[in-house]
Design a protein around this motif. Structure first.
Motif, PDB file in Angstrom:
ATOM      1  N   THR A 199       0.821  -1.222   0.000  1.00 26.95           N
ATOM      2  CA  THR A 199       0.000   0.000   0.000  1.00 26.95           C
ATOM      3  C   THR A 199       0.849   1.264   0.000  1.00 26.95           C
ATOM      4  N   ALA A 200       2.142   1.119  -0.230  1.00 28.38           N
ATOM      5  CA  ALA A 200       3.026   2.282  -0.266  1.00 28.38           C
ATOM      6  C   ALA A 200       3.672   2.382  -1.641  1.00 28.38           C
ATOM      7  N   ASP A 201       4.005   3.597  -2.028  1.00 22.87           N
ATOM      8  CA  ASP A 201       4.685   3.826  -3.291  1.00 22.87           C
ATOM      9  C   ASP A 201       5.942   4.641  -3.014  1.00 22.87           C
ATOM     10  N   SER A 202       7.095   4.000  -3.170  1.00 27.29           N
ATOM     11  CA  SER A 202       8.345   4.681  -2.835  1.00 27.29           C
ATOM     12  C   SER A 202       8.692   5.784  -3.816  1.00 27.29           C
ATOM     13  N   ALA A 203       8.281   5.636  -5.076  1.00 26.80           N
ATOM     14  CA  ALA A 203       8.613   6.656  -6.072  1.00 26.80           C
ATOM     15  C   ALA A 203       7.984   8.000  -5.726  1.00 26.80           C
ATOM     16  N   THR A 204       6.766   7.966  -5.195  1.00 27.32           N
ATOM     17  CA  THR A 204       6.068   9.209  -4.823  1.00 27.32           C
ATOM     18  C   THR A 204       6.049   9.434  -3.318  1.00 27.32           C
ATOM     19  N   GLN A 205       6.596   8.478  -2.551  1.00 25.47           N
ATOM     20  CA  GLN A 205       6.589   8.534  -1.086  1.00 25.47           C
ATOM     21  C   GLN A 205       5.167   8.732  -0.558  1.00 25.47           C
ATOM     22  N   ALA A 206       4.272   7.891  -1.056  1.00 25.63           N
ATOM     23  CA  ALA A 206       2.858   7.963  -0.695  1.00 25.63           C
ATOM     24  C   ALA A 206       2.418   6.641  -0.089  1.00 25.63           C
ATOM     25  N   GLY A 207       1.334   6.684   0.655  1.00 30.35           N
ATOM     26  CA  GLY A 207       0.777   5.503   1.282  1.00 30.35           C
ATOM     27  C   GLY A 207       0.984   5.524   2.784  1.00 30.35           C
ATOM     28  N   PRO A 208       0.361   4.588   3.503  1.00 28.45           N
ATOM     29  CA  PRO A 208       0.410   4.607   4.973  1.00 28.45           C
ATOM     30  C   PRO A 208       1.820   4.637   5.553  1.00 28.45           C
ATOM     31  N   TYR A 209       2.732   3.846   5.014  1.00 29.60           N
ATOM     32  CA  TYR A 209       4.100   3.832   5.559  1.00 29.60           C
ATOM     33  C   TYR A 209       4.694   5.234   5.541  1.00 29.60           C
ATOM     34  N   TYR A 210       4.577   5.915   4.411  1.00 29.66           N
ATOM     35  CA  TYR A 210       5.175   7.244   4.291  1.00 29.66           C
ATOM     36  C   TYR A 210       4.361   8.310   5.017  1.00 29.66           C
ATOM     37  N   ASP A 211       3.069   8.059   5.231  1.00 25.08           N
ATOM     38  CA  ASP A 211       2.261   8.993   6.016  1.00 25.08           C
ATOM     39  C   ASP A 211       2.583   8.884   7.510  1.00 25.08           C
ATOM     40  N   ILE A 212       2.797   7.675   7.963  1.00 22.46           N
ATOM     41  CA  ILE A 212       2.980   7.440   9.397  1.00 22.46           C
ATOM     42  C   ILE A 212       4.356   7.887   9.869  1.00 22.46           C
ATOM     43  N   PHE A 213       5.383   7.622   9.070  1.00 23.27           N
ATOM     44  CA  PHE A 213       6.749   7.888   9.507  1.00 23.27           C
ATOM     45  C   PHE A 213       7.297   9.171   8.874  1.00 23.27           C
ATOM     46  N   THR A 214       8.044   9.922   9.663  1.00 21.19           N
ATOM     47  CA  THR A 214       8.737  11.128   9.200  1.00 21.19           C
ATOM     48  C   THR A 214      10.228  10.837   9.197  1.00 21.19           C
ATOM     49  N   LEU A 215      10.794  10.752   8.005  1.00 14.04           N
ATOM     50  CA  LEU A 215      12.174  10.305   7.829  1.00 14.04           C
ATOM     51  C   LEU A 215      12.961  11.365   7.073  1.00 14.04           C
ATOM     52  N   PRO A 216      14.276  11.410   7.252  1.00 10.81           N
ATOM     53  CA  PRO A 216      15.061  12.501   6.661  1.00 10.81           C
ATOM     54  C   PRO A 216      15.252  12.334   5.150  1.00 10.81           C
ATOM     55  N   THR A 217      15.200  13.440   4.446  1.00  8.20           N
ATOM     56  CA  THR A 217      15.468  13.451   3.012  1.00  8.20           C
ATOM     57  C   THR A 217      16.660  14.333   2.653  1.00  8.20           C
ATOM     58  N   ASN A 218      17.001  15.251   3.550  1.00  9.10           N
ATOM     59  CA  ASN A 218      18.007  16.269   3.241  1.00  9.10           C
ATOM     60  C   ASN A 218      19.193  16.231   4.206  1.00  9.10           C
ATOM     61  N   GLY A 219      19.468  15.030   4.738  1.00  9.62           N
ATOM     62  CA  GLY A 219      20.589  14.912   5.662  1.00  9.62           C
ATOM     63  C   GLY A 219      20.328  15.560   7.003  1.00  9.62           C
ATOM     64  N   GLU A 220      19.056  15.685   7.391  1.00  8.39           N
ATOM     65  CA  GLU A 220      18.730  16.364   8.643  1.00  8.39           C
ATOM     66  C   GLU A 220      19.341  15.681   9.862  1.00  8.39           C
ATOM     67  N   ALA A 221      19.522  14.371   9.798  1.00  7.98           N
ATOM     68  CA  ALA A 221      20.066  13.630  10.939  1.00  7.98           C
ATOM     69  C   ALA A 221      21.479  13.136  10.671  1.00  7.98           C
ATOM     70  N   GLY A 222      22.139  13.730   9.693  1.00  7.91           N
ATOM     71  CA  GLY A 222      23.490  13.320   9.323  1.00  7.91           C
ATOM     72  C   GLY A 222      23.483  12.575   8.009  1.00  7.91           C
ATOM     73  N   GLY A 223      24.651  12.390   7.447  1.00  4.69           N
ATOM     74  CA  GLY A 223      24.753  11.698   6.179  1.00  4.69           C
ATOM     75  C   GLY A 223      24.457  12.601   5.000  1.00  4.69           C
ATOM     76  N   LEU A 224      24.584  12.036   3.811  1.00  2.00           N
ATOM     77  CA  LEU A 224      24.381  12.782   2.569  1.00  2.00           C
ATOM     78  C   LEU A 224      22.898  12.846   2.241  1.00  2.00           C
TER      79      LEU A 224
END
Length: 549
Positions: A199-224
């Motif tokens: 039920t999730a689509d990684s290409a668009t970051q849509a669906g329950p998994y991506y709605d429920i979790f807030t994860l870094p995209t811009n190195g907010e928690a370290g890394g590239l």
């Protein structure tokens, strides 16, 4: 007319004062996301729309700081910033009208340490836990009993977090209803499994998994920066974590994810590298890494990049079992192609056995341990005989990881709290001399000596470095392929006589010399096969009339 005007006035008052008309109900959370040394994301759900308020402070009764947003919503998300590193904050969540949760000793969060600094760090790891049943609860309770009052810093969820399809109600049952107290105080880092991906689509970051979790995209928690929540990295103290998406994101060598991975690891300067995703590169559990495409892709395409940048530990789920490898490097093909040269240490990595796994700091292709921890919700069998594995266990359970300075300790604990496997990795220059772990008389003319670590072949095979009392002489010393075990050819041993072996001048491969006059006792015992029950078997298939002593 007066009556009309009065009614109108009352209506205005009620309309202005009744937002909302009743108290909100906390339906989900609070839970913690994307911890950094200066911030934390807090999320929760209410049954009716309200504004969002977080109060926090240094004690449950001293929540003097506030962050809020006026937007009315049922899906609340507040990022608290300006925090001190490695600091515990107590908090509450709610609205401007009421507090829904918090203000007690069990609801707190702790910010990450400054990136690169050393801090004892405990991580809880569960995989394929989304069954929302008694099995998942038993694994949870065993962990809570095992860890006791010890603070857990991070929590990794290895995919298939909510069966069977990762819809919102299944996440409610499998995550938020199973782990409510843990979610309030341990930041959770998930990865996407195939069931979550239904039920999730990684290409668009849509669906329950991506709605429920807030994860870094811009190195907010370290890394590239990765530009996506599907795969990313983050730092915690001296550990660099890498989270990859193995279900539907392009896994090809030249694809965006593998290109990002190589660039991210090239920029990393943290001492430890731990990677995790759902589909394991090595398994013979309920899935087979020799035949399944996603597993083969990750082994062939991700592992060469990770190993060339010194990865230490790789965690996956998918197979509903626990499997854990030796310290290995360079095994990218079918399981039948594993060679001895790819197994850098074929011991168990246990200090009570053959010794911890030793790795240099910053070394490339220096070996990694691969663990499948997919039995946190159910077990599903399999042949469990992958040759890369030291341990293969069909039991419910979870992993506990502890990193402190140059030392990593890992355990697998089952649903009853038993430690079924453990290993240690130590990084840095080896300054510890070898010790004798075990001495045994294999027969009347040979003795086996097992050392705590790999030893230098020249010193280990020098018979002048060994002596046995009671007049026993030594004619040869042969180091085995494991580089830990030496077989001594001796004169005749007498049954039942205890002997003392004395060892001097044997070096480990780093040049550390065994303590002078190190000693170990052994006794030669003749193993005999005896018949009993008069040697008569009740059936031809019965083998119980003979035993070895």
């Amino acid at each position: 007319m007066k009556h009309y005007l009065a009614s109108f006035a009352v209506g205005l008052l009620l309309f202005g004062a009744a937002q909302p008309t009743s108290a909100a109900v906390l339906e989900r959370g609070p839970y913690l996301q994307t911890p950094t040394s200066a911030s934390m994301v807090l999320k929760w759900r209410t049954d009716t729309p309200t504004d969002s308020v977080v109060n926090f402070g240094d004690a449950p009764t001293n929540l003097t700081s506030t962050v809020s947003t006026p937007t009315l919503t049922t899906e609340h998300e507040i990022t608290v910033t300006g925090l001190a590193p490695d600091t515990r904050y107590y908090y509450s969540v709610g609205s401007s009208a009421e507090t829904l949760s918090g203000g007690n000793s069990g609801q707190f969060f702790t910010t990450a340490p400054v990136p690169g600094t050393t801090k004892p760090t405990r991580v809880w790891i569960i995989g394929d836990s989304g069954t929302a049943n008694a099995s998942a609860a038993a694994v949870r309770d065993a962990y809570k009993t095992s860890t006791g009052s010890t603070v857990t810093d991070l929590w990794l969820m290895l995919g298939d977090n909510a069966y069977p399809d990762g819809i919102d109600s299944q996440y409610q049952a499998a995550v938020f209803d199973i782990y409510p107290d843990l979610l309030r105080k341990i930041p959770l880092w998930p990865t996407l499994g195939n069931h979550d991906g239904h039920t999730a689509d990684s290409a668009t970051q849509a669906g329950p998994y991506y709605d429920i979790f807030t994860l870094p995209t811009n190195g907010e928690a370290g890394g590239l920066p990765s530009g996506t929540e599907a795969y990313f990295s983050f730092d915690y103290g001296n550990i660099h974590f890498v989270n990859l998406e193995s279900y539907e994101t392009d896994r090809s060598p030249g694809g965006a994810m593998m290109t990002w991975l190589a660039n991210d690891l090239a920029a990393n300067d943290k001492e430890w590298v731990i990677a995790f995703w759902h589909h394991p590169p090595y398994t013979k559990g309920s899935h087979n890494s020799d035949t399944e495409g996603r597993l083969i892709d990750m082994r062939q395409n991700a592992l060469p990049i990770l190993e060339s940048h010194g990865v230490d530990l790789v965690l996956s789920g998918h197979s509903h079992s626990y499997e854990r490898s030796h310290l290995i490097d360079g095994h990218y093909g079918h399981s039948s192609t594993l060679t001895g040269a790819m197994v850098l240490d074929n011991g168990g990595g246990r200090e009570t056995g053959a010794g911890a796994y030793d790795k240099p700091v910053g070394g490339t292709n220096a070996g990694a341990v691969y663990a499948v921890a997919g039995s946190s919700g159910k077990v599903s069998g399999g042949s469990l005989d992958h040759p890369a594995m030291f341990a293969s266990i069909s039991s419910l359970g979870s992993m506990i990881l502890e990193v402190n300075g140059n030392r990593l300790d890992a355990q697998f604990i089952d649903e009853s709290g038993n430690v079924d496997d453990n290993f240690t990795i130590i990084k840095g220059d080896d300054t510890t001399p070898p010790i004798i772990n075990k001495t045994e008389a294999d027969d009347a003319s040979s003795v086996t000596v097992t050392y705590s670590e790999k030893v230098d072949v020249t010193s280990a095979q020098n018979i002048a470095n060994y002596a046995i009392d009671n007049g026993v002489t030594i004619s040869a010393a042969t180091l085995a392929a494991d580089e830990r075990t030496v077989t001594l050819d001796t004169s005749a041993l007498t049954e039942g006589v205890e002997h003392t072996l004395t060892v001097n001048n044997v070096d480990d491969i780093a040049g550390n010399t065994i303590a002078a006059n190190s000693q170990s006792q052994f006794t030669f015992v003749v193993i005999q096969t005896k018949d009993f029950q008069d040697g008569v078997a009740p059936t031809t298939a019965y083998a119980g009339t003979r035993d070895a002593y």
